[in-house]
Design a protein around this motif. Structure first.
Motif, PDB file in Angstrom:
ATOM      1  N   ASN A  28       0.862  -1.191   0.000  1.00 55.51           N
ATOM      2  CA  ASN A  28       0.000   0.000   0.000  1.00 55.51           C
ATOM      3  C   ASN A  28       0.897   1.240   0.000  1.00 55.51           C
ATOM      4  OD1 ASN A  28      -2.258  -1.625  -0.125  1.00 55.51           O
ATOM      5  ND2 ASN A  28      -2.573  -1.640   2.090  1.00 55.51           N
ATOM      6  N   HIS A  29       0.830   2.055   1.048  1.00 57.89           N
ATOM      7  CA  HIS A  29       1.721   3.226   1.100  1.00 57.89           C
ATOM      8  C   HIS A  29       2.849   3.017   2.114  1.00 57.89           C
ATOM      9  CE1 HIS A  29      -0.630   5.634  -1.658  1.00 57.89           C
ATOM     10  NE2 HIS A  29      -1.728   5.273  -0.997  1.00 57.89           N
ATOM     11  N   GLY A  30       3.073   1.773   2.472  1.00 53.94           N
ATOM     12  CA  GLY A  30       4.173   1.433   3.362  1.00 53.94           C
ATOM     13  C   GLY A  30       5.153   0.513   2.664  1.00 53.94           C
ATOM     14  N   SER A  31       5.814  -0.325   3.445  1.00 57.16           N
ATOM     15  CA  SER A  31       6.864  -1.189   2.912  1.00 57.16           C
ATOM     16  C   SER A  31       6.704  -2.598   3.458  1.00 57.16           C
ATOM     17  CB  SER A  31       8.244  -0.628   3.286  1.00 57.16           C
ATOM     18  OG  SER A  31       8.389   0.713   2.866  1.00 57.16           O
ATOM     19  N   GLY A  32       7.518  -3.512   2.946  1.00 59.12           N
ATOM     20  CA  GLY A  32       7.511  -4.897   3.412  1.00 59.12           C
ATOM     21  C   GLY A  32       8.746  -5.614   2.922  1.00 59.12           C
ATOM     22  N   VAL A  33       8.923  -6.838   3.399  1.00 57.08           N
ATOM     23  CA  VAL A  33      10.091  -7.641   3.033  1.00 57.08           C
ATOM     24  C   VAL A  33       9.629  -9.021   2.599  1.00 57.08           C
ATOM     25  CG1 VAL A  33      12.310  -8.579   3.782  1.00 57.08           C
ATOM     26  CG2 VAL A  33      11.492  -6.426   4.748  1.00 57.08           C
ATOM     27  N   VAL A  34      10.069  -9.443   1.406  1.00 53.19           N
ATOM     28  CA  VAL A  34       9.751 -10.778   0.912  1.00 53.19           C
ATOM     29  C   VAL A  34      10.659 -11.790   1.588  1.00 53.19           C
ATOM     30  CG1 VAL A  34       9.701 -12.296  -1.107  1.00 53.19           C
ATOM     31  CG2 VAL A  34       8.993  -9.906  -1.326  1.00 53.19           C
ATOM     32  N   ASN A  46      -5.219   0.672  16.012  1.00 52.42           N
ATOM     33  CA  ASN A  46      -5.239  -0.780  16.181  1.00 52.42           C
ATOM     34  C   ASN A  46      -6.645  -1.371  16.048  1.00 52.42           C
ATOM     35  OD1 ASN A  46      -3.544  -3.100  16.763  1.00 52.42           O
ATOM     36  ND2 ASN A  46      -4.743  -3.300  18.653  1.00 52.42           N
ATOM     37  N   ASP A  47      -7.669  -0.553  16.250  1.00 51.09           N
ATOM     38  CA  ASP A  47      -9.039  -1.061  16.178  1.00 51.09           C
ATOM     39  C   ASP A  47      -9.635  -0.941  14.777  1.00 51.09           C
ATOM     40  OD1 ASP A  47      -8.999   1.693  16.269  1.00 51.09           O
ATOM     41  OD2 ASP A  47     -10.876   1.854  17.404  1.00 51.09           O
ATOM     42  N   LYS A  48      -8.887  -0.422  13.815  1.00 56.06           N
ATOM     43  CA  LYS A  48      -9.400  -0.252  12.465  1.00 56.06           C
ATOM     44  C   LYS A  48      -9.382  -1.587  11.719  1.00 56.06           C
ATOM     45  CE  LYS A  48      -9.913   4.130  13.135  1.00 56.06           C
ATOM     46  NZ  LYS A  48     -11.279   4.682  13.313  1.00 56.06           N
ATOM     47  N   PRO A  49     -10.353  -1.820  10.830  1.00 53.98           N
ATOM     48  CA  PRO A  49     -10.428  -3.096  10.105  1.00 53.98           C
ATOM     49  C   PRO A  49      -9.191  -3.336   9.245  1.00 53.98           C
ATOM     50  CG  PRO A  49     -12.463  -1.848   9.882  1.00 53.98           C
ATOM     51  CD  PRO A  49     -11.465  -0.921  10.501  1.00 53.98           C
ATOM     52  N   VAL A  50      -8.807  -4.602   9.156  1.00 53.58           N
ATOM     53  CA  VAL A  50      -7.712  -5.006   8.276  1.00 53.58           C
ATOM     54  C   VAL A  50      -8.296  -5.302   6.901  1.00 53.58           C
ATOM     55  CG1 VAL A  50      -5.950  -6.766   7.843  1.00 53.58           C
ATOM     56  CG2 VAL A  50      -6.333  -5.915  10.167  1.00 53.58           C
ATOM     57  N   LEU A  51      -7.635  -4.809   5.874  1.00 53.91           N
ATOM     58  CA  LEU A  51      -8.104  -5.001   4.505  1.00 53.91           C
ATOM     59  C   LEU A  51      -8.097  -6.480   4.141  1.00 53.91           C
ATOM     60  CD1 LEU A  51      -6.069  -2.123   2.831  1.00 53.91           C
ATOM     61  CD2 LEU A  51      -8.536  -2.114   3.230  1.00 53.91           C
ATOM     62  N   THR A  52      -9.016  -6.868   3.304  1.00 49.26           N
ATOM     63  CA  THR A  52      -8.996  -8.232   2.765  1.00 49.26           C
ATOM     64  C   THR A  52      -7.857  -8.346   1.761  1.00 49.26           C
ATOM     65  OG1 THR A  52     -10.584  -7.599   1.058  1.00 49.26           O
ATOM     66  CG2 THR A  52     -11.467  -8.572   3.091  1.00 49.26           C
ATOM     67  N   ALA A  53      -7.463  -9.582   1.465  1.00 49.15           N
ATOM     68  CA  ALA A  53      -6.294  -9.814   0.612  1.00 49.15           C
ATOM     69  C   ALA A  53      -6.422  -9.111  -0.737  1.00 49.15           C
ATOM     70  CB  ALA A  53      -6.080 -11.313   0.413  1.00 49.15           C
ATOM     71  N   LYS A  72      -7.732  -6.401  -1.445  1.00 46.25           N
ATOM     72  CA  LYS A  72      -7.658  -4.940  -1.353  1.00 46.25           C
ATOM     73  C   LYS A  72      -6.259  -4.453  -0.987  1.00 46.25           C
ATOM     74  CE  LYS A  72     -12.095  -4.404  -2.066  1.00 46.25           C
ATOM     75  NZ  LYS A  72     -12.592  -3.808  -3.335  1.00 46.25           N
ATOM     76  N   ILE A  73      -5.328  -5.379  -0.826  1.00 46.22           N
ATOM     77  CA  ILE A  73      -3.954  -5.017  -0.461  1.00 46.22           C
ATOM     78  C   ILE A  73      -3.089  -4.977  -1.721  1.00 46.22           C
ATOM     79  CG2 ILE A  73      -1.918  -5.705   0.860  1.00 46.22           C
ATOM     80  CD1 ILE A  73      -3.845  -7.180   2.777  1.00 46.22           C
ATOM     81  N   THR A  74      -2.387  -3.890  -1.909  1.00 49.56           N
ATOM     82  CA  THR A  74      -1.527  -3.731  -3.081  1.00 49.56           C
ATOM     83  C   THR A  74      -0.064  -3.929  -2.682  1.00 49.56           C
ATOM     84  OG1 THR A  74      -3.062  -2.159  -4.091  1.00 49.56           O
ATOM     85  CG2 THR A  74      -0.800  -2.181  -4.922  1.00 49.56           C
TER      86      THR A  74
END
Length: 453
Positions: free
Chosen positions: A15-21, A45-52, A54-56
């Motif tokens: 999304n607008h963050g980062s990650g590591v494969v 922390n209480d906000k809904p997590v996007l479904t797969a 919807k994640i870019t």
């Protein structure tokens, strides 16, 4: 490929963050480690997590590649009470990097890689957006690390790094040490950055019964077969016949069955672990290359038949040869204290301690190290008193000091028995070459038949 290029290939935009494969033992899919808030509808922390769906996730694409930069997200897993998330994604051909299972050292230098928001606004391509920061470990807690930012970075310049990897580089090996997820305080006056220890992600994998992260050789020692007896000879063709025959012997043992390295560690850790050294050293590829070489050389020395090597057989092997593996390219002279810290009580009479370092720098004059290299250290063991007083007895009773156990430097052993004889080996057929090597190595490696289970 450089260390920087390897890290960049593992760093993705979530999304607008980062990650590591990261690659699990299963080759059917890959993971992306990231911060949970990167896949929530909005922060909190209480906000809904996007479904797969919807994640870019986007990856860097090498110049000239026609592949899409989009990564297919199959599923997502997350902690309810921690900022930890793992995405299960389609298989990514990025190779393997290690996970850091040891606690980080205070003051240790590491590197954060990710896609900060300011770069997203300024740059045109994903390759331009990826950036890095130099960090140093400032504080260690159970649920987070705090790092000093050695690079200039205001709060607005850190945003977007969330989910990015914090990497340790040791002796050309890359370890994922933490996942960045926030500034250490809201105002960020001191520019400190907080990160999530990798153990939290490993726990999440375990909780969801997902394959863990470990290198291929930890599941099958056959993965290192192509790297045994790898020497820089004057003319590589001089050693082709001998190396091919040794490879056949190693393959015969692999075909019969050698217990998986991860099981060997679980069952025989006491015969491999070096006191005061990191446990992750036992997962280094270099250790398992050395073990497969040792199995092959013991076959030459014992003139035994190839057989299945289970835990019992390997335990018997360790009763005659104790591997002392130190994951360093530095001189062996720097590690005499670690050698003396090693408990050699399991060794039988005429057993040896085989010193394995990943570099071949500063080789000793002979394969067997002079006892005088260790005798001076007996009088200076104060470093072991405060933290590990039991090591005092280990050092004082070490059979190395009396000469009962010889310490053999593996790289020098290969040099003297194998590499220095390349011109003699050139003129021998494969069977004669093996007989020649058997005679040479038998001067240093003790003969003892591996027992049947």
């Amino acid at each position: 490929m450089s260390e920087e290029e390897i890290i960049q290939r593992h760093t993705v935009k979530v999304n607008h963050g980062s990650g590591v494969v990261m690659q699990p033992s299963s080759g059917n899919f890959s993971y992306v480690f990231t911060a949970k808030h990167c896949i929530q509808e909005s922060e909190g922390n209480d906000k809904p997590v996007l479904t797969a769906d919807k994640i870019t996730v986007r990856k860097l694409v090498a110049q000239g590649e026609v592949a899409s930069d989009e990564v297919l997200v199959l599923e997502r897993y997350y902690c309810n009470d921690k900022d930890v998330a793992i995405l299960k994604v389609s298989t990514q051909s990025v190779g393997m990097i290690n996970v850091c299972k040891n606690e980080l050292e205070l003051g240790e230098e590491l590197y954060l890689w990710g896609f900060p928001g300011y770069a997203e606004e300024q740059e045109k391509t994903l390759a331009d957006e990826i950036k890095s920061l130099a960090l140093k470990v400032h504080r260690r807690e159970q649920l987070f690390y705090e790092f000093r930012n050695e690079s200039f970075g205001e709060l607005q310049e850190i945003e977007g790094y969330s989910g990015g990897g914090i990497f340790r580089i040791r002796e050309s090996e890359i370890y994922l040490a933490a996942i960045e997820n926030r500034m250490a305080d809201g105002e960020a006056h001191h520019q400190h950055i907080a990160g999530l220890p990798i153990k939290l992600f490993m726990n999440l994998l375990c909780e969801n019964d997902l394959p863990s992260i470990s290198a291929p050789h930890m599941h099958n020692i056959a993965a290192v077969k192509g790297k045994i007896f790898n020497f820089n000879s004057i003319d590589p063709t001089n050693l082709i016949k001998a190396k091919a025959k040794l490879g056949q012997i190693a393959q015969s043992y692999i075909s019969k069955g050698i217990t998986r390295p991860e099981e060997i560690i679980n069952e025989l850790k006491g015969s491999l672990q070096i006191p005061r050294r990191g446990k992750d050293e036992l997962e280094s590829e270099h250790l398992w290359v050395a073990l497969l070489e040792l199995i092959t050389l013991k076959h030459l020395v014992d003139k035994s038949e190839e057989r299945k090597l289970g835990i019992l057989e390997l335990n018997n092997l360790f009763e005659s040869v104790r591997l002392i593996f130190i994951n360093s390219k530095e001189s062996w002279r720097r590690f005499t204290h670690y050698i003396l810290y090693t408990d050699l009580s399991q060794l039988k009479k005429d057993g040896i301690a085989l010193l394995v370092l990943i570099g071949a720098e500063d080789l000793p004059d002979e394969p067997v190290l002079d006892t005088r290299c260790f005798s001076h250290f007996q009088h200076n063991i104060s470093s072991a008193i405060e933290e590990h007083p039991y090591l005092i007895d280990v050092v004082e009773k070490s059979p190395i000091l009396t000469g009962e156990v010889k310490v053999v430097h593996l790289a020098k052993l290969h040099r003297k028995c194998f590499l220095d004889n390349e011109f003699e080996l050139r003129d021998l057929d494969s069977n004669a070459a093996i007989a020649f090597l058997s005679d040479k190595y038998s001067n240093y490696i003790p003969k003892s038949e591996l027992k049947n289970a």
